[in-house]
Design a protein around this motif. Sequence first.
Motif, PDB file in Angstrom:
ATOM      1  N   ASP A 155      -4.910  -1.402   8.844  1.00  0.00           N
ATOM      2  CA  ASP A 155      -5.499  -2.306   7.857  1.00  0.00           C
ATOM      3  C   ASP A 155      -4.490  -2.783   6.827  1.00  0.00           C
ATOM      4  O   ASP A 155      -4.831  -3.543   5.926  1.00  0.00           O
ATOM      5  CB  ASP A 155      -6.704  -1.652   7.172  1.00  0.00           C
ATOM      6  CG  ASP A 155      -6.325  -0.461   6.299  1.00  0.00           C
ATOM      7  OD1 ASP A 155      -5.125  -0.107   6.235  1.00  0.00           O
ATOM      8  OD2 ASP A 155      -7.225   0.133   5.676  1.00  0.00           O
ATOM      9  N   GLY A 156      -3.215  -2.366   6.953  1.00  0.00           N
ATOM     10  CA  GLY A 156      -2.158  -2.856   6.083  1.00  0.00           C
ATOM     11  C   GLY A 156      -1.730  -1.922   4.977  1.00  0.00           C
ATOM     12  O   GLY A 156      -0.684  -2.137   4.360  1.00  0.00           O
ATOM     13  N   THR A 186      -3.304  -8.859   5.381  1.00  0.00           N
ATOM     14  CA  THR A 186      -4.653  -8.327   5.163  1.00  0.00           C
ATOM     15  C   THR A 186      -5.019  -8.149   3.694  1.00  0.00           C
ATOM     16  O   THR A 186      -6.146  -7.784   3.387  1.00  0.00           O
ATOM     17  CB  THR A 186      -4.827  -6.966   5.867  1.00  0.00           C
ATOM     18  OG1 THR A 186      -4.008  -5.988   5.197  1.00  0.00           O
ATOM     19  CG2 THR A 186      -4.452  -7.044   7.342  1.00  0.00           C
ATOM     20  N   ALA A 188      -4.051  -5.824   1.790  1.00  0.00           N
ATOM     21  CA  ALA A 188      -4.212  -4.400   1.500  1.00  0.00           C
ATOM     22  C   ALA A 188      -3.490  -4.057   0.199  1.00  0.00           C
ATOM     23  O   ALA A 188      -2.495  -4.693  -0.163  1.00  0.00           O
ATOM     24  CB  ALA A 188      -3.661  -3.556   2.649  1.00  0.00           C
ATOM     25  N   ARG A 327     -12.721  -8.012   5.698  1.00  0.00           N
ATOM     26  CA  ARG A 327     -11.899  -8.139   4.509  1.00  0.00           C
ATOM     27  C   ARG A 327     -11.957  -6.835   3.726  1.00  0.00           C
ATOM     28  O   ARG A 327     -12.931  -6.089   3.814  1.00  0.00           O
ATOM     29  CB  ARG A 327     -12.370  -9.281   3.603  1.00  0.00           C
ATOM     30  CG  ARG A 327     -13.783  -9.138   3.132  1.00  0.00           C
ATOM     31  CD  ARG A 327     -14.265 -10.292   2.269  1.00  0.00           C
ATOM     32  NE  ARG A 327     -13.816 -10.188   0.879  1.00  0.00           N
ATOM     33  CZ  ARG A 327     -14.490  -9.565  -0.082  1.00  0.00           C
ATOM     34  NH1 ARG A 327     -15.641  -8.973   0.191  1.00  0.00           N
ATOM     35  NH2 ARG A 327     -14.031  -9.548  -1.314  1.00  0.00           N
ATOM     36  N   HIS A 328     -10.901  -6.561   2.970  1.00  0.00           N
ATOM     37  CA  HIS A 328     -10.967  -5.477   1.989  1.00  0.00           C
ATOM     38  C   HIS A 328     -11.922  -5.903   0.878  1.00  0.00           C
ATOM     39  O   HIS A 328     -11.999  -7.091   0.544  1.00  0.00           O
ATOM     40  CB  HIS A 328      -9.585  -5.195   1.420  1.00  0.00           C
ATOM     41  CG  HIS A 328      -8.646  -4.541   2.387  1.00  0.00           C
ATOM     42  ND1 HIS A 328      -8.785  -3.228   2.773  1.00  0.00           N
ATOM     43  CD2 HIS A 328      -7.544  -5.003   3.037  1.00  0.00           C
ATOM     44  CE1 HIS A 328      -7.814  -2.912   3.625  1.00  0.00           C
ATOM     45  NE2 HIS A 328      -7.059  -3.969   3.807  1.00  0.00           N
ATOM     46  N   THR A 333      -8.688 -12.515   1.158  1.00  0.00           N
ATOM     47  CA  THR A 333      -8.215 -12.719   2.524  1.00  0.00           C
ATOM     48  C   THR A 333      -9.245 -12.240   3.539  1.00  0.00           C
ATOM     49  O   THR A 333      -9.763 -11.116   3.444  1.00  0.00           O
ATOM     50  CB  THR A 333      -6.897 -11.957   2.744  1.00  0.00           C
ATOM     51  OG1 THR A 333      -5.925 -12.433   1.796  1.00  0.00           O
ATOM     52  CG2 THR A 333      -6.370 -12.160   4.157  1.00  0.00           C
ATOM     53  N   VAL A 335      -9.663 -11.493   7.546  1.00  0.00           N
ATOM     54  CA  VAL A 335      -8.849 -11.197   8.727  1.00  0.00           C
ATOM     55  C   VAL A 335      -9.704 -11.400   9.974  1.00  0.00           C
ATOM     56  O   VAL A 335     -10.862 -10.966  10.028  1.00  0.00           O
ATOM     57  CB  VAL A 335      -8.315  -9.751   8.668  1.00  0.00           C
ATOM     58  CG1 VAL A 335      -7.344  -9.489   9.811  1.00  0.00           C
ATOM     59  CG2 VAL A 335      -7.642  -9.479   7.320  1.00  0.00           C
ATOM     60  N   THR A 355      -3.586 -11.385  15.392  1.00  0.00           N
ATOM     61  CA  THR A 355      -4.305 -11.401  14.117  1.00  0.00           C
ATOM     62  C   THR A 355      -3.980 -12.660  13.325  1.00  0.00           C
ATOM     63  O   THR A 355      -2.819 -13.055  13.221  1.00  0.00           O
ATOM     64  CB  THR A 355      -3.931 -10.170  13.269  1.00  0.00           C
ATOM     65  OG1 THR A 355      -4.239  -8.972  14.000  1.00  0.00           O
ATOM     66  CG2 THR A 355      -4.682 -10.166  11.952  1.00  0.00           C
ATOM     67  N   HIS A 357      -5.370 -14.944   9.595  1.00  0.00           N
ATOM     68  CA  HIS A 357      -6.178 -14.829   8.389  1.00  0.00           C
ATOM     69  C   HIS A 357      -6.361 -16.193   7.755  1.00  0.00           C
ATOM     70  O   HIS A 357      -5.585 -17.113   7.974  1.00  0.00           O
ATOM     71  CB  HIS A 357      -5.585 -13.824   7.388  1.00  0.00           C
ATOM     72  CG  HIS A 357      -4.393 -14.312   6.615  1.00  0.00           C
ATOM     73  ND1 HIS A 357      -3.389 -13.485   6.194  1.00  0.00           N
ATOM     74  CD2 HIS A 357      -4.025 -15.539   6.131  1.00  0.00           C
ATOM     75  CE1 HIS A 357      -2.479 -14.161   5.524  1.00  0.00           C
ATOM     76  NE2 HIS A 357      -2.857 -15.417   5.473  1.00  0.00           N
ATOM     77  N   ARG A 388     -10.236  -2.622  11.643  1.00  0.00           N
ATOM     78  CA  ARG A 388     -10.838  -2.805  10.333  1.00  0.00           C
ATOM     79  C   ARG A 388     -10.397  -1.666   9.414  1.00  0.00           C
ATOM     80  O   ARG A 388      -9.920  -0.636   9.869  1.00  0.00           O
ATOM     81  CB  ARG A 388     -12.372  -2.788  10.437  1.00  0.00           C
ATOM     82  CG  ARG A 388     -12.932  -3.902  11.305  1.00  0.00           C
ATOM     83  CD  ARG A 388     -14.406  -3.653  11.574  1.00  0.00           C
ATOM     84  NE  ARG A 388     -14.945  -4.705  12.432  1.00  0.00           N
ATOM     85  CZ  ARG A 388     -15.712  -5.685  11.999  1.00  0.00           C
ATOM     86  NH1 ARG A 388     -16.000  -5.766  10.723  1.00  0.00           N
ATOM     87  NH2 ARG A 388     -16.169  -6.601  12.821  1.00  0.00           N
TER      88      ARG A 388
END
Length: 402
Positions: A155-156, A186, A188, A327-328, A333, A335, A355, A357, A388
Motif C-alpha cells: 500500500d506504499g 498511493t 501513503a 484509497r487511504h 489519491t 488507486v 497500477t 491512480h 489494498r
Amino acid sequence: MTHTLRLAAAADLSRAPIDITAVLDHLVRAADATAATSIGFPGAVDLDHTEVMTRLGGRLWNNIGDPADEGGIAHTRALERAVITWTADLLAMPADDRWGYVTTGGTEGTLSALHAAHRWKPTARIYYSAAAHYSVAKVVRLLGAHGILVHARPDGEMDYAHLAEQLHRRRRFPAIVVATAGTTMTEAVDDTSRIRAVLDEHHAGGHLHVDAALSGIPLALDGRLSLDDASGIGSVAISGHKFFGTPTPCGIVLIRDHLRAAGSRVAYTATADTTITGSRCGLSAALLWHAIAVHGREGHRWRASEARRLAAYTVERLNAVGWPAWRHPHAFTVVLPTPPEHVRRKWLLATDGDTSHLICMPGITPGQVDAFVADIADTRPRIRPIPRPRPATASPASSHAR
C-alpha cells in the motif's frame, strides 16, 4: 499557422520569421484541451491567482539571499517570511528553532534539508523507502552520500521491520531517515512515530526528514503532521504548486535552525548565502502568500475535506462498475488497476505497471469523475483487485498527531 502547427518547428529560433502569437496560442490551446481530463497528477485547480499574476507578473521579483535579509529592491521577502511563519506555526514548529524559505519545489526542499543534515553528519547513511519520490535517490547522489533503500508495503507505507534491520546492520554509522507524507502512487503516509522509535533504538540523535510535498499541508491542517519537539522531526519539504495550485512550481522547506551551518555573507548582494539557488523567485512567494491570505486555515481545511469527499465518491463509483479501487482514508489519491491505453491517455493517468491512480485535487468535479467512470465502464474489463491497505485501527496519518 493552423491548429495543426508543429510546435518544435514553429518555435525553432534559427528560422525567420517566427510567428510568436501562433506559438503561444498553440501552447494555450493544448493546455486548455486537456484541462478537463487532467486528473492523474496533483495540482489544485480551484484557486484564482489572477490578481497576483496581473499585478506582479510583469517584472522581476528576486528574493536573493536569506529570507531575513532586508536589503535590495523589488523583492517579496516580507511575504516569504509570512509564508514560512504561517507554515511553521501550522506545523507547531518551535519558534526558537525554525528556519525555512520558499523553494522551487519539493525536490529542492529535500536537497536543502538533507544537505544540512549531511553536513551535520557527513558519514551518515541516508535511508528511504522504495515508495519514496524518485528525487530522493537523486538528492542522495548529488550529495555524494550513501543511500540505503528500505522496502515498502504494497500500500506504499514504509516497512519498519526492514528499516530496523538496515539500521542495525550499519549501526556504526550515523543515520538520516527520509519519511514520506504522501507517496507518489498511493499517497501513503509513513508513521514518523514508529520511524523515530526505530531510529532512536539504533542511532540516538539521528535525523528524520519528511518529504511532505503532496500531503504536508492537508495533514497539518488536520493536526496529523507536527514538527513540535515531541515529533523528533528535523526537517520537512512541502510543495506549493500541489495543494495551493500555484501557476509556477514552488515549495517550502523548514529545517531546525540549530542543524544549519551559518551561510557566508556575499558582499556585492549584501545578503547571506543560505539557500540552494541563491536568486529565488519572489513571485512564487507572493503566490503562496496570496493563497494563504485569501483562504486562511479554515478555508484550506474545507478544501481538503471536499477533495477527500470526492475521492471517497470516486472509489464508490469505480467499485460500482466493477473496477476495484481504493484509497487511504486521508488521501485525495484513488488507486485502481491500470485501464486500457486509450483511457489512460485521455485522462492523463499516472501509471506504474499494473497500477494507476487519479488524484481528486481541489477543483476536480463530480462531473469529471462521472465521465471518467463512464469511460471505465465502457471497457467492460476482466480484472483482479490490486493490493489494498491492511486493516488498521487508525489512519496511517494519525501517528503524526501531537
